[in-house]
Write an enzyme that holds these catalytic residues in place. Structure first.
Site, PDB file in Angstrom:
ATOM      1  N   CYS A  94      19.008  78.097  63.454  1.00  0.00           N
ATOM      2  CA  CYS A  94      20.337  78.450  62.955  1.00  0.00           C
ATOM      3  C   CYS A  94      21.251  79.023  64.058  1.00  0.00           C
ATOM      4  CB  CYS A  94      20.185  79.385  61.765  1.00  0.00           C
ATOM      5  SG  CYS A  94      21.568  79.328  60.637  1.00  0.00           S
ATOM      6  N   HIS A 195      15.434  78.044  57.728  1.00  0.00           N
ATOM      7  CA  HIS A 195      14.679  79.293  57.643  1.00  0.00           C
ATOM      8  C   HIS A 195      13.503  79.043  56.701  1.00  0.00           C
ATOM      9  CE1 HIS A 195      18.049  81.483  59.503  1.00  0.00           C
ATOM     10  NE2 HIS A 195      18.832  80.750  58.743  1.00  0.00           N
TER      11      HIS A 195
HETATM   12  N1  GLN Z   1      26.319  82.641  61.980  1.00  0.00           N
HETATM   13  C1  GLN Z   1      25.919  81.261  61.934  1.00  0.00           C
HETATM   14  C2  GLN Z   1      26.596  80.434  60.841  1.00  0.00           C
HETATM   15  O1  GLN Z   1      26.940  80.946  59.810  1.00  0.00           O
HETATM   16  C3  GLN Z   1      24.427  81.182  61.815  1.00  0.00           C
HETATM   17  C4  GLN Z   1      23.915  81.778  60.521  1.00  0.00           C
HETATM   18  C5  GLN Z   1      22.430  81.956  60.510  1.00  0.00           C
HETATM   19  O2  GLN Z   1      21.806  82.060  61.556  1.00  0.00           O
HETATM   20  N2  GLN Z   1      21.872  82.069  59.329  1.00  0.00           N
HETATM   21  O3  GLN Z   1      26.763  79.262  61.028  1.00  0.00           O
END
Ligand code: GLN
Length: 242
Positions: A94, A195
């Site tokens: 992510c 995740h």
């Molecule tokens: N901040 C990033 C987004 O919203 C990654 C989010 C995350 O790692 N869950 O795209």
């Protein structure tokens, strides 16, 4: 550690570790130990220098501000790029995935340079956040079973010519580009929006990282019943009619 077979580096747990992503480090560590390997695991905080001699580097997801700070520090540190030059394997999730690309849009709405270790570029999606369970078919070159994971991101990631999609989604968004791709990989660097923790849900990806790091074609089998139960549960939950 003189007798270490595998050096595992967990990058910036203080900034990047949402939705239990640190579980990815536990899974790689455990599955390597089950194969009789001596594992040295290093959790490197963002105020510490990254070692360049790791075999596998893991980097997790994060909120937008910690993501900006982590990208700045990783670029300044330079260690991850040197490690990749030395042949290290990197698996990113992510926010970590976005950081490994050429560029992403940060919490200030500004395009920010990433490390350029994956040929991808991330923008902020105009639509709703991509949230929910994901199922996908892994890139056939990887020879891995169905991907299961959970996504929560605003970013949309576009792949350049040298990045291959890690998977194609059957359910969920993945890269958010509308083309069904999820994640990206080249020979040694992997990125995903999943995740779960993703390596607990897909332990054979952890095994792939270990095999690549050790440059071996196969690992001795381990008892995967617990993982299979978890996978079955999550796949059933994702495919249940609402
Ligand atoms: N901040 C990033 C987004 O919203 C990654 C989010 C995350 O790692 N869950 O795209």
């Amino acid at each position: 550690m003189a007798d270490t077979n595998l050096r595992l580096v967990w990058i910036y747990p203080d900034l990047l570790s949402t939705y239990g992503d640190q579980g990815n480090a536990l899974v790689v560590e455990r599955r390597a130990q089950q194969r009789g390997l001596a594992v040295q695991r290093l959790d490197v905080r963002s105020d510490q220098q990254l070692p360049t001699s790791g075999d596998i580097y893991l980097i997790g997801g994060g909120e937008d501000r910690p993501q900006r700070l982590a990208a700045e520090r990783l670029l300044r540190d330079g260690g991850l790029t040197r490690a990749v030059d030395n042949g290290a394997i990197v698996f990113s999730v992510c926010a970590g995935y976005q950081i490994l690309g050429h560029e992403f849009v940060n919490d200030l709405g500004t395009p920010q340079p990433g490390l350029g270790l994956l040929d991808v570029k991330s923008t902020r999606g105009e639509a709703d956040r991509c949230v929910g369970d994901v199922l996908g078919d892994m890139d056939s070159r990887l020879g891995l079973p169905q991907l299961t994971g959970f996504e929560n991101h605003q970013g949309v990631t576009h792949l350049g010519p040298t990045a291959r999609p890690l998977a194609h989604v059957r359910l969920g968004n993945g890269n958010g580009t509308g083309d069904g791709t999820e994640g990206a990989w080249n020979d040694t660097v992997f990125g995903t929006y999943m995740h779960g923790p993703v390596l607990a849900r897909n332990p054979l990806i952890a095994d792939l990282l270990i095999k690549l790091a050790l440059d071996v074609n196969a690992l001795p089998p381990v008892d995967d019943r617990w993982y299979e139960a978890l996978r079955g549960e999550r796949i059933a939950a994702a495919t249940q009619p609402a």
